[in-house]
Structures are given as C-alpha cells and as structure tokens.
Design a protein around this motif. Structure first.
Motif, PDB file in Angstrom:
ATOM      1  N   THR A  73      -4.056   8.313   5.101  1.00  0.00           N
ATOM      2  CA  THR A  73      -3.538   7.048   5.608  1.00  0.00           C
ATOM      3  C   THR A  73      -3.940   6.927   7.075  1.00  0.00           C
ATOM      4  N   ARG A 102      -7.259  12.391   0.255  1.00  0.00           N
ATOM      5  CA  ARG A 102      -6.501  11.137   0.348  1.00  0.00           C
ATOM      6  C   ARG A 102      -5.913  11.056   1.751  1.00  0.00           C
ATOM      7  N   GLN A 110       0.811  -1.223   0.000  1.00  0.00           N
ATOM      8  CA  GLN A 110       0.000   0.000   0.000  1.00  0.00           C
ATOM      9  C   GLN A 110       0.845   1.275   0.000  1.00  0.00           C
ATOM     10  N   ARG A 111       2.074   1.205   0.487  1.00  0.00           N
ATOM     11  CA  ARG A 111       2.909   2.405   0.595  1.00  0.00           C
ATOM     12  C   ARG A 111       3.695   2.690  -0.680  1.00  0.00           C
ATOM     13  N   GLY A 112       3.651   1.792  -1.643  1.00  0.00           N
ATOM     14  CA  GLY A 112       4.443   1.905  -2.854  1.00  0.00           C
ATOM     15  C   GLY A 112       5.205   0.615  -3.070  1.00  0.00           C
ATOM     16  N   ASP A 169       3.463  -4.339   2.921  1.00  0.00           N
ATOM     17  CA  ASP A 169       2.646  -4.298   4.125  1.00  0.00           C
ATOM     18  C   ASP A 169       3.079  -5.353   5.131  1.00  0.00           C
ATOM     19  N   SER A 185      -4.340   2.864   3.351  1.00  0.00           N
ATOM     20  CA  SER A 185      -4.029   4.007   2.495  1.00  0.00           C
ATOM     21  C   SER A 185      -5.072   4.093   1.392  1.00  0.00           C
ATOM     22  N   SER A 186      -5.562   5.297   1.177  1.00  0.00           N
ATOM     23  CA  SER A 186      -6.476   5.494   0.039  1.00  0.00           C
ATOM     24  C   SER A 186      -5.701   5.544  -1.261  1.00  0.00           C
ATOM     25  N   GLY A 187      -4.352   5.499  -1.173  1.00  0.00           N
ATOM     26  CA  GLY A 187      -3.515   5.441  -2.363  1.00  0.00           C
ATOM     27  C   GLY A 187      -3.626   6.690  -3.208  1.00  0.00           C
ATOM     28  N   GLY A 188      -3.593   6.500  -4.513  1.00  0.00           N
ATOM     29  CA  GLY A 188      -3.684   7.635  -5.415  1.00  0.00           C
ATOM     30  C   GLY A 188      -5.114   8.055  -5.696  1.00  0.00           C
ATOM     31  N   THR A 189      -6.077   7.378  -5.067  1.00  0.00           N
ATOM     32  CA  THR A 189      -7.491   7.651  -5.322  1.00  0.00           C
ATOM     33  C   THR A 189      -8.064   8.571  -4.255  1.00  0.00           C
TER      34      THR A 189
END
Length: 334
Positions: A329, A327, A46-48, A62, A251-255
């Motif tokens: 976390t 967005r 989730q963090r990349g 994760d 994480s909502s990520g890039g959304t």
C-alpha cells in the motif's frame, strides 16, 4: 466556405442527444467534473468493504474517514447496495452494533486538499446527498447532521497538528430528518475567501438506549458543486474514480505484483526493485509491504520513495534476478 459552414450544422432530422438514466432517473450529467467530492458515490473501497469501528477512527471507503465521537467503539462501517430513491449503486453505512448502549454519534467525512479547495474561494456552492435510516434508528427525530468546515491552513487533516478540521468553525450546518426511504437533501453556502482546506463531515444524531440490528444510516450520492441548485449526481466511470482516489491511497489488494527485482549482489543475494504507481500521488507516500512471495527469502523493505514510485530491497531466495512478488500500500491521505 459557405458550403462548409452549412455542412457543420446538424440536419434537422438528426437524432437528439439521449439523456442517460440510472434506476429510471434522468441524469443531466456527464458534464466534466462538476462534483468536487471524490468518491461521493462510494464506488471505490480499496481498503475493504466492511470495518469494525476503531476508537481512533479509520479510512473506509476511499477518501472517507470514519470515527465515533469521543473515540467510542461499538459501531461498524460498510458498503451497502442502494435500492430505491438514490441513483447510486452503493452507499456508506454507519451502524451502531446490536447491543451497544453508547450514545455517541458516528461520523464520516472527506477533505478537499488545498489545490482543489482554493478553486471554490468566494463562490456560492451547493452540497447535496441522499440518505435513509434503519427501522430502529434511535436518534431524536431520526436526525442526520451535515457540517461544512473551512480552514486557513494548507492541507489540514482531521487530526493534524497544524489544524484540527473538526474544531474549525462551520460555514454550513444543517440538521435533516430521515425516514426508511432514501431522500435527497441540499445546503447552499459561500466558501470563504481565505479557505485553504474544506472539510465535509456528515454524522448521525446522538443515539438513545440500546441498539438492535437496525440502528443505522445509509448515505449516498454526495455532491459539492458551484451554484445554488442541487443538480443530479455526476456519474463518472468507476475506473476514473479509482484513479482520482489513487492520488491519495494505492493498494495492490489481494493481487501480488511482480516487482521484477534485480540481483544487486551475488554474495549476499541482495535484491533491489522499483514499483511505479499507477498515478502521481499527492505527496511522498508511506509505503507498507503487506506480504511477499516467490523471489524473496525475507520481507523486503521500502527505501526511497517519490510521488511516482518507490524502491524496495530485500534478500533473494536464489542467485538470480527476475520474479519477485509482493503486495503493498502507498498512503498519502490528509
């Protein structure tokens, strides 16, 4: 009653159960959470998926914390596709960056929180994993080191004030020699009766000389199971693994999500909203607002959180309720 009992028996010519395969390797097992390691197949990031190592360390995949001994830098952590040997789709890569001359090892570790660790007290368990190295991996004998550590402290972290998991006495410690082809390794041990937290750090050997671009290890398919036999890796649906990981980090990520904030005051345009987490978290998380957009005139701030939701507030861009995107976390890792 006799006819009913007979009807419940499978006919002799009924089709046999089919054992699933991955990369041509038979899987014994969709057996229902035999693996006590979450995200041991490194499906969820989730963090990349690529990180330049920091001195203080960081969570990467994760549930997996990564760091270099003594806080040294000059390394990277990344998600890598698996080809050959291991049955998993992804591995975690621990790499010394080309040109680096620091010899300190790199490690990746995960922790079983108390609620999960105590279920293994006094039991014989086996930890298995797959690993390979790059063609220019420099540690002596191409070694990789597995340790399992136990703490009597509840929910201890790698560097928590109550108990530093890295300083705990190892209940298992093994050194294996790698090749450039994936191999499976396993270690069997007994979990102490007083175990409250269980940590699994896996590390490279100490490096030698100056690195080129192939001074790395790849690790995949990490499994901790009851018994003295290392069985095939338990494959879970990715969505289920994500849900298990979200107990610790969301994480909502890039959304951008729509918080649908309600206008609290038409005088100062104060808005309030609730964000409901997709799963209940381990404890009350730390909330970070990564960015915001439509509906907010300035950055919203978290106010009060629980293990299931958080409230946020901020100033609206207009005197209406409704669309309020952001967005975020939520972090409750050990």
């Amino acid at each position: 009653l006799q006819d009913t009992a007979l009807a419940l028996k499978a006919p002799l010519d009924s089709p046999a159960l089919v054992t699933p395969t991955i990369n041509g390797i038979a899987q014994s097992g969709y057996t229902g959470f035999k693996n006590h390691i979450i995200n041991g197949g490194f499906d969820v990031w989730q963090r990349g998926t690529s990180f330049t190592g920091s001195g203080g360390g960081q969570y990467s995949a994760d549930r997996w914390f990564t760091r270099r001994n003594t806080g040294a830098t000059g390394y990277s952590v990344s998600r890598n596709s698996v080809t050959g040997g291991s049955m998993q789709r992804y591995s975690i890569g621990l790499k010394r960056i080309s040109g680096d001359s620091n010899t300190n090892y790199i490690w990746a570790g995960t922790i079983l929180e108390t609620a999960n660790a105590i279920k293994l007290r006094g039991k014989t368990v086996t930890l298995s994993f797959w690993a390979r190295c790059g063609v220019a991996y420099t540690p002596s004998d191409s070694e990789i080191n597995l340790r399992v550590v136990s703490s009597t402290e509840s929910d201890a972290g790698w560097y928590s004030s109550g108990a530093n998991m890295l300083s705990e006495v190892a209940i298992a410690s093994n050194v294996y020699n790698l090749t450039t082809t994936f191999q499976k390794f396993a270690s069997t041990f007994t979990v102490p009766e007083d175990c409250n937290t269980l940590g699994v750090p896996i590390r490279t050997g100490n490096f030698v000389g100056t690195a080129d671009n192939n001074d790395f290890v790849l690790i995949s398919g990490i499994q901790l199971e009851e018994g003295s036999v290392a069985t095939p890796f338990e494959v879970l649906p990715v969505g289920l693994t994500l849900s298990l990981c979200q107990r610790y980090y969301i994480s909502s990520g890039g959304t951008y999500i729509n918080a649908n904030a309600q206008l609290n005051s038409t005088t100062n345009l104060l808005r309030r909203a609730n964000i409901y987490f997709p799963t209940e978290m381990r404890n009350i998380p730390t909330i970070a607002i990564l960015s915001y957009g439509t509906g907010w005139a300035s950055a919203p701030t978290p106010n009060q959180s629980s293990t299931t939701s958080t409230s946020i507030s901020g100033y609206a861009s207009s005197a209406t309720s409704g669309t309020s995107i952001l967005r975020y976390t939520a972090d409750s890792e050990l």
